[in-house]
Design an enzyme around this catalytic site. Structure first.
Site, PDB file in Angstrom:
ATOM      1  N   VAL A  12      -8.680  96.661  -9.801  1.00  0.00           N
ATOM      2  CA  VAL A  12      -7.276  97.027  -9.654  1.00  0.00           C
ATOM      3  C   VAL A  12      -7.117  98.174  -8.663  1.00  0.00           C
ATOM      4  O   VAL A  12      -6.293  98.120  -7.747  1.00  0.00           O
ATOM      5  CB  VAL A  12      -6.688  97.418 -11.031  1.00  0.00           C
ATOM      6  CG1 VAL A  12      -5.272  97.931 -10.883  1.00  0.00           C
ATOM      7  CG2 VAL A  12      -6.732  96.227 -11.980  1.00  0.00           C
ATOM      8  N   THR A 122      -4.152  98.974 -17.720  1.00  0.00           N
ATOM      9  CA  THR A 122      -3.446  98.447 -18.890  1.00  0.00           C
ATOM     10  C   THR A 122      -3.755  99.338 -20.074  1.00  0.00           C
ATOM     11  O   THR A 122      -4.911  99.434 -20.504  1.00  0.00           O
ATOM     12  CB  THR A 122      -3.899  97.005 -19.168  1.00  0.00           C
ATOM     13  OG1 THR A 122      -3.633  96.263 -17.994  1.00  0.00           O
ATOM     14  CG2 THR A 122      -3.150  96.415 -20.339  1.00  0.00           C
ATOM     15  N   GLU A 152      -0.188  96.474 -13.580  1.00  0.00           N
ATOM     16  CA  GLU A 152      -0.606  95.510 -12.546  1.00  0.00           C
ATOM     17  C   GLU A 152      -0.570  94.107 -13.122  1.00  0.00           C
ATOM     18  O   GLU A 152      -0.781  93.918 -14.316  1.00  0.00           O
ATOM     19  CB  GLU A 152      -2.015  95.862 -12.046  1.00  0.00           C
ATOM     20  CG  GLU A 152      -3.092  95.977 -13.121  1.00  0.00           C
ATOM     21  CD  GLU A 152      -3.755  94.662 -13.501  1.00  0.00           C
ATOM     22  OE1 GLU A 152      -3.578  93.696 -12.762  1.00  0.00           O
ATOM     23  OE2 GLU A 152      -4.432  94.629 -14.550  1.00  0.00           O
ATOM     24  N   PHE A 153      -0.299  93.139 -12.254  1.00  0.00           N
ATOM     25  CA  PHE A 153      -0.322  91.731 -12.667  1.00  0.00           C
ATOM     26  C   PHE A 153      -1.207  90.948 -11.701  1.00  0.00           C
ATOM     27  O   PHE A 153      -0.853  89.870 -11.238  1.00  0.00           O
ATOM     28  CB  PHE A 153       1.102  91.160 -12.686  1.00  0.00           C
ATOM     29  CG  PHE A 153       2.025  91.873 -13.641  1.00  0.00           C
ATOM     30  CD1 PHE A 153       1.986  91.611 -15.004  1.00  0.00           C
ATOM     31  CD2 PHE A 153       2.921  92.829 -13.180  1.00  0.00           C
ATOM     32  CE1 PHE A 153       2.828  92.278 -15.889  1.00  0.00           C
ATOM     33  CE2 PHE A 153       3.767  93.500 -14.061  1.00  0.00           C
ATOM     34  CZ  PHE A 153       3.724  93.223 -15.419  1.00  0.00           C
ATOM     35  N   LEU A 154      -2.350  91.542 -11.346  1.00  0.00           N
ATOM     36  CA  LEU A 154      -3.206  90.952 -10.319  1.00  0.00           C
ATOM     37  C   LEU A 154      -4.216  89.998 -10.937  1.00  0.00           C
ATOM     38  O   LEU A 154      -4.885  90.354 -11.895  1.00  0.00           O
ATOM     39  CB  LEU A 154      -3.975  92.050  -9.575  1.00  0.00           C
ATOM     40  CG  LEU A 154      -3.139  93.194  -9.012  1.00  0.00           C
ATOM     41  CD1 LEU A 154      -4.058  94.259  -8.421  1.00  0.00           C
ATOM     42  CD2 LEU A 154      -2.166  92.684  -7.967  1.00  0.00           C
ATOM     43  N   ASN A 209       0.710  89.110 -20.649  1.00  0.00           N
ATOM     44  CA  ASN A 209      -0.637  88.550 -20.762  1.00  0.00           C
ATOM     45  C   ASN A 209      -0.817  87.777 -22.067  1.00  0.00           C
ATOM     46  O   ASN A 209      -1.459  86.725 -22.094  1.00  0.00           O
ATOM     47  CB  ASN A 209      -1.692  89.649 -20.636  1.00  0.00           C
ATOM     48  CG  ASN A 209      -2.047  89.901 -19.174  1.00  0.00           C
ATOM     49  OD1 ASN A 209      -1.488  89.255 -18.284  1.00  0.00           O
ATOM     50  ND2 ASN A 209      -2.959  90.814 -18.926  1.00  0.00           N
ATOM     51  N   GLY A 254      -9.272  73.512 -21.361  1.00  0.00           N
ATOM     52  CA  GLY A 254     -10.670  73.651 -20.961  1.00  0.00           C
ATOM     53  C   GLY A 254     -11.433  74.560 -21.892  1.00  0.00           C
ATOM     54  O   GLY A 254     -11.286  74.467 -23.113  1.00  0.00           O
ATOM     55  N   GLY A 258     -11.211  83.801 -20.339  1.00  0.00           N
ATOM     56  CA  GLY A 258     -12.209  84.868 -20.396  1.00  0.00           C
ATOM     57  C   GLY A 258     -11.746  85.955 -19.454  1.00  0.00           C
ATOM     58  O   GLY A 258     -10.551  86.096 -19.202  1.00  0.00           O
ATOM     59  N   CYS A 261      -9.151  90.713 -18.678  1.00  0.00           N
ATOM     60  CA  CYS A 261      -7.809  91.066 -19.150  1.00  0.00           C
ATOM     61  C   CYS A 261      -7.372  90.352 -20.411  1.00  0.00           C
ATOM     62  O   CYS A 261      -7.093  90.997 -21.415  1.00  0.00           O
ATOM     63  CB  CYS A 261      -6.798  90.794 -18.041  1.00  0.00           C
ATOM     64  SG  CYS A 261      -6.941  91.948 -16.700  1.00  0.00           S
TER      65      CYS A 261
HETATM   66  C1  UDX Z   1      -5.008  87.820 -15.597  1.00  0.00           C
HETATM   67  C2  UDX Z   1      -3.499  87.744 -15.326  1.00  0.00           C
HETATM   68  O1  UDX Z   1      -3.170  86.494 -14.738  1.00  0.00           O
HETATM   69  C3  UDX Z   1      -3.048  88.880 -14.473  1.00  0.00           C
HETATM   70  O2  UDX Z   1      -1.640  88.827 -14.292  1.00  0.00           O
HETATM   71  C4  UDX Z   1      -3.456  90.117 -15.237  1.00  0.00           C
HETATM   72  O3  UDX Z   1      -2.799  91.225 -15.071  1.00  0.00           O
HETATM   73  C5  UDX Z   1      -4.961  90.211 -15.356  1.00  0.00           C
HETATM   74  O4  UDX Z   1      -5.338  89.086 -16.140  1.00  0.00           O
HETATM   75  P1  UDX Z   1      -7.255  87.135 -14.383  1.00  0.00           P
HETATM   76  O5  UDX Z   1      -7.950  87.583 -15.622  1.00  0.00           O
HETATM   77  O6  UDX Z   1      -7.794  87.553 -13.068  1.00  0.00           O
HETATM   78  O7  UDX Z   1      -5.726  87.610 -14.395  1.00  0.00           O
HETATM   79  O8  UDX Z   1      -7.270  85.553 -14.384  1.00  0.00           O
HETATM   80  P2  UDX Z   1      -6.292  84.319 -14.570  1.00  0.00           P
HETATM   81  O9  UDX Z   1      -6.276  83.521 -13.334  1.00  0.00           O
HETATM   82  O10 UDX Z   1      -4.979  84.720 -15.110  1.00  0.00           O
HETATM   83  O11 UDX Z   1      -7.114  83.484 -15.672  1.00  0.00           O
HETATM   84  C6  UDX Z   1      -7.464  84.043 -16.911  1.00  0.00           C
HETATM   85  C7  UDX Z   1      -8.299  83.110 -17.711  1.00  0.00           C
HETATM   86  O12 UDX Z   1      -7.538  82.028 -18.214  1.00  0.00           O
HETATM   87  C8  UDX Z   1      -9.472  82.471 -16.977  1.00  0.00           C
HETATM   88  O13 UDX Z   1     -10.587  82.500 -17.841  1.00  0.00           O
HETATM   89  C9  UDX Z   1      -9.039  81.051 -16.733  1.00  0.00           C
HETATM   90  O14 UDX Z   1     -10.111  80.157 -16.673  1.00  0.00           O
HETATM   91  C10 UDX Z   1      -8.181  80.798 -17.953  1.00  0.00           C
HETATM   92  N1  UDX Z   1      -7.135  79.782 -17.750  1.00  0.00           N
HETATM   93  C11 UDX Z   1      -6.105  80.027 -16.908  1.00  0.00           C
HETATM   94  C12 UDX Z   1      -7.182  78.585 -18.456  1.00  0.00           C
HETATM   95  O15 UDX Z   1      -8.112  78.333 -19.239  1.00  0.00           O
HETATM   96  N2  UDX Z   1      -6.179  77.672 -18.281  1.00  0.00           N
HETATM   97  C13 UDX Z   1      -5.131  77.897 -17.456  1.00  0.00           C
HETATM   98  O16 UDX Z   1      -4.260  77.031 -17.373  1.00  0.00           O
HETATM   99  C14 UDX Z   1      -5.098  79.106 -16.733  1.00  0.00           C
END
Ligand code: UDX
Length: 452
Positions: A12, A122, A152-154, A209, A254, A258, A261
């Site tokens: 972040v 966070t 942050e929402f990254l 989240n 799936g 993980g 966040c």
């Molecule tokens: C997330 C949030 O999206 C972001 O806004 C926040 O502030 C930080 O946490 P991130 O952890 O980088 O970001 O990944 P993200 O793309 O959101 O995916 C999170 C997890 O969910 C991954 O393990 C992904 O495999 C899983 N996922 C996501 C699913 O299993 N199915 C989905 O449809 C979407």
């Protein structure tokens, strides 16, 4: 030109620092980890994030971003100090705020002029007030400051575009003037700005989240039901997603969520609720469903290959999601451990995460390409949906395997194509479409939809 200090050069912090410098601000990125800062000065990124190295390099060359381990240097002439340090999970799921407290204290001891302190990490609801207390009680002499929450929402892997094209900017403060100044800083991003109080801003982050995690657990529960009833969850998600109230995103069934966040934030929100005597039923169910995804995929492998003792299972992908080398709470770690506990060997291949994964995955044999990894495997599991895996020579892999069983934990392959190649293929929640055995669709024929 504003001067910004960003404390913490993790995912972040470094993205925030690099992006603000690219928007024309002067930025000092500060971290107490000397190795990380020395590396950054040499142009080495402490994390893998697409586009970050180029962005940092460009702004270093333009003289807009500098790195330091010294708070005195970082805060000199600074208008805004962002706290973007880690907040890992404590033993009971509570957020560990030691790094936040230490940075607030150091900021208090080293600030020389009035300052706006912005929480980007966070942090539990109420932390903004607590940071304000730490700062005022550690200042050698009173200097005016305000605390603003700017969560942050990254997403990892697309953090730079998420920063530059956010859906919204959320700002919370008890000092509207300070919030307004931070809003000015975000104006070039041209996104809606929500200004609210400190605690509400902190809550918006957790609620967002937790909602996204809920969507994932929801579709995973639907996938379980689809498997039993012969429906295809991928198509169910498409059919649902056209409803604008539902939307097409975050409905990929799936292996569950993980990363750094979702697991931590859902747990922390449930902890905050429970601590106040509330029973967070929905959040508990979301976590329970997610926890079962990892053993579930191992059970599926065992259904197809039988006892795992003496067998070899290959993992396609290790990072918790594509385009990152982040292994925090990655399903691959638990899946490998379970397979090993059943007496099987684990092979693995990941395009970028193997170096980070190796120390976390004892006894797992890593391979430099997916083909040698698959050789002599009794089953493969798709753990991470890297694009590279969508274009593999699947015939070649099929020939190399001891038995061509593939459990597709991310539903990236077409079941019919896989069956044609000769795989015993199992997707997640694919109903009649997802369970092919030696080219034959495996399902029981139900006499009527009601089962009578
Ligand atoms: C997330 C949030 O999206 C972001 O806004 C926040 O502030 C930080 O946490 P991130 O952890 O980088 O970001 O990944 P993200 O793309 O959101 O995916 C999170 C997890 O969910 C991954 O393990 C992904 O495999 C899983 N996922 C996501 C699913 O299993 N199915 C989905 O449809 C979407």
């Amino acid at each position: 030109m504003k001067q910004i200090c960003v404390v913490g050069v993790g995912y972040v912090g470094l993205v925030t620092a690099a992006c603000f410098s690219d928007l024309g601000n002067r930025v000092i990125a500060l971290d107490i980890n000397e190795e990380r800062i020395a590396g950054l000065k040499r142009g080495e990124m402490p994390i893998y994030e697409p586009g970050l190295e180029e962005l940092v390099e460009r702004n270093v060359r333009a003289g807009r971003i500098k790195f330091t381990t010294s708070y005195a240097e970082g805060l000199e002439g600074t208008d805004f100090a962002f706290i973007a340090v880690g907040t890992p999970s404590g033993v009971d799921g509570e957020a560990d705020l030691r790094a936040v407290a230490a940075s607030a204290k150091s900021i208090a001891e080293n600030m020389r002029d009035s300052l706006i302190i912005i929480n980007k990490s966070t942090v539990p609801v109420g932390t903004g007030d607590w940071v304000a207390e730490i700062v005022s009680s550690n200042q050698p002499e009173p200097i005016p400051f305000s605390v603003v929450s700017c969560p942050e929402f990254l997403r990892e892997g697309s953090a730079i575009s998420d920063f530059m094209q956010p859906h919204r900017t959320v700002l919370g403060s008890l000092d509207p003037e300070a919030a307004e100044k931070v809003a000015q800083l975000h104006l070039p991003l041209r996104a809606p700005i929500v200004i609210t109080d400190l605690r509400t801003a902190e809550m918006i982050k957790y609620a967002s989240n937790a909602f996204l995690a809920t969507k994932i657990s929801f579709i995973n529960e639907i996938a379980n039901i689809c498997e039993e009833l012969g429906a295809d969850v991928k198509e169910v998600a498409v059919g649902m997603g056209y409803d604008k109230r539902i939307g097409p995103f975050f409905l990929d069934a799936g292996l569950g969520y993980g990363g750094s966040c979702f697991p931590k934030d859902v747990k922390a929100l449930a902890y905050m609720a429970a601590e106040k005597g509330r029973h967070p039923q929905l959040l508990n169910a979301v976590m329970e469903i997610n926890d079962d995804r990892r053993p579930m995929v191992v059970r599926q492998v065992m259904e197809l290959v039988g006892d795992l003792k003496g067998k070899t299972v290959g993992l396609l992908g290790l990072s918790f999601k594509p385009n990152t080398d982040d292994m925090r709470d990655a399903p691959a770690i638990d899946i490998a451990k379970m397979i090993q506990a059943y007496g099987a060997k684990v092979h693995a291949y990941d395009p970028v995460a193997m170096e980070v994964a190796a120390p976390l995955m004892d006894g797992v044999e890593m391979f430099s390409d997916p083909y040698s990894m698959a050789a002599d495997c009794d089953a493969l599991i798709v753990v991470t949906e890297w694009n590279e895996f969508k274009n593999l020579d699947l015939e070649r892999i099929c020939e190399k395997m001891r038995s061509p069983v593939l459990v597709d934990g991310r539903n990236i392959y077409d079941p019919a194509v896989m069956a044609k190649i000769g795989y015993t293929y199992r997707g997640i929640g694919r109903g009649y479409n997802g369970s092919y055995h030696n080219g034959e669709v495996e399902h029981e024929v139900i006499a009527s939809p009601t089962g009578v």
